[in-house]
Design a protein around this motif. Structure first.
Motif, mmCIF file in Angstrom:
data_model
loop_
_atom_site.group_PDB
_atom_site.id
_atom_site.type_symbol
_atom_site.label_atom_id
_atom_site.label_comp_id
_atom_site.label_asym_id
_atom_site.label_seq_id
_atom_site.Cartn_x
_atom_site.Cartn_y
_atom_site.Cartn_z
ATOM 1 N N UNK A 28 -55.048 -19.843 25.748
ATOM 2 C CA UNK A 28 -53.743 -19.922 26.395
ATOM 3 C C UNK A 28 -52.810 -18.824 25.888
ATOM 4 N N UNK A 29 -52.852 -18.568 24.581
ATOM 5 C CA UNK A 29 -52.023 -17.517 24.003
ATOM 6 C C UNK A 29 -52.361 -16.163 24.590
ATOM 7 N N UNK A 33 -49.951 -13.917 27.095
ATOM 8 C CA UNK A 33 -49.699 -12.521 26.732
ATOM 9 C C UNK A 33 -50.112 -11.592 27.868
ATOM 10 N N UNK A 34 -51.246 -11.905 28.486
ATOM 11 C CA UNK A 34 -51.733 -11.089 29.608
ATOM 12 C C UNK A 34 -50.714 -11.067 30.744
ATOM 13 N N UNK A 108 -47.503 -22.119 20.549
ATOM 14 C CA UNK A 108 -48.648 -22.856 21.070
ATOM 15 C C UNK A 108 -49.399 -23.576 19.958
ATOM 16 N N UNK A 109 -49.546 -22.944 18.817
ATOM 17 C CA UNK A 109 -50.217 -23.591 17.687
ATOM 18 C C UNK A 109 -49.405 -24.771 17.166
ATOM 19 N N UNK A 110 -48.086 -24.610 17.127
ATOM 20 C CA UNK A 110 -47.222 -25.717 16.688
ATOM 21 C C UNK A 110 -47.406 -26.918 17.618
ATOM 22 N N UNK A 111 -47.423 -26.664 18.924
ATOM 23 C CA UNK A 111 -47.604 -27.742 19.895
ATOM 24 C C UNK A 111 -48.988 -28.372 19.743
ATOM 25 N N UNK A 112 -50.006 -27.548 19.485
ATOM 26 C CA UNK A 112 -51.358 -28.077 19.302
ATOM 27 C C UNK A 112 -51.419 -29.009 18.092
#
Length: 202
Positions: A28-29, A33-34, A108-112
């Motif tokens: 997702x990250x 970014x893409x 995104x990592x925090x949410x994960x």
């Protein structure tokens, strides 16, 4: 004898769910970014030069460089004619992409981590952090692979994410800090909600 590892409150650490979450979060990250930088990458002078000399576009690789830059991992160019080896980043500076790109993998990592700890119903900060840390194997796997998948070679020159920081910073430090932090926050929030609920009943 059980092969499952357990946290201090007896709940199994979500290794499988964590590994999947780490992989999905990494993908997702990169995808976010893409979407943000790919149009500018395609129009850049460097991309046009690579496409002219190699005959193939290198958009996905160069977006990968920016994705790693968002993890504070430099892009390394080797064997560049008249220059040799240099390192650079495309995030920040006068002509770089916005510094807000750092928030993409971190957020995104925090949410994960938050989601994993909530899913496990953790009862302590340490258990929440452990739930978040379960993202590390999946995130590490793709971070290590991407360091090689995003290499661009033209003639004898090449450009790619710096391999060691790609593993250490992107693969280990980022998920440990942000997903682990998200898990810890989930535990604190759950504990606060439990106290409020108990006070309301009493």
């Amino acid at each position: 004898m059980s092969a499952r590892s357990h946290s201090s409150d007896g709940r199994a650490i979500p290794f499988v769910a964590g590994a999947v979450a780490g992989i999905v979060t990494w993908l997702l990250g990169y995808a976010f970014t893409y979407v943000i930088v790919a149009p500018d990458v395609r129009e850049s002078g460097l991309h046009r030069a690579v496409e002219a000399f190699d005959g193939e576009p290198a958009t996905y690789e160069m977006v990968g460089w920016v994705f790693y830059n968002a993890h504070f991992v430099d892009t390394v160019f080797r064997n560049v004619p008249l220059v040799g080896s240099i390192t650079t980043t495309y995030v920040g500076g006068e002509e770089g992409f916005t510094l807000l790109l750092h928030a993409v993998p971190a957020g995104l990592l925090f949410v994960a981590g938050l989601a994993l700890a909530t899913y496990r119903g953790v009862a302590s900060v340490s258990d929440g952090a452990l739930a978040g840390l379960a993202t590390v194997p999946g995130y590490l796997l793709l971070s290590a692979a991407g360091a090689f998948l995003f290499e661009v070679t033209v003639g004898g020159a090449s450009g790619a994410p710096d391999a060691v920081p790609a593993v250490v910073l992107a693969g280990l430090v980022f998920p440990a800090i942000f997903a682990g932090g998200g898990g810890a926050v989930a535990a604190v929030t759950a504990d606060r909600d439990r106290r409020v609920s108990e006070e309301a009943r009493s």
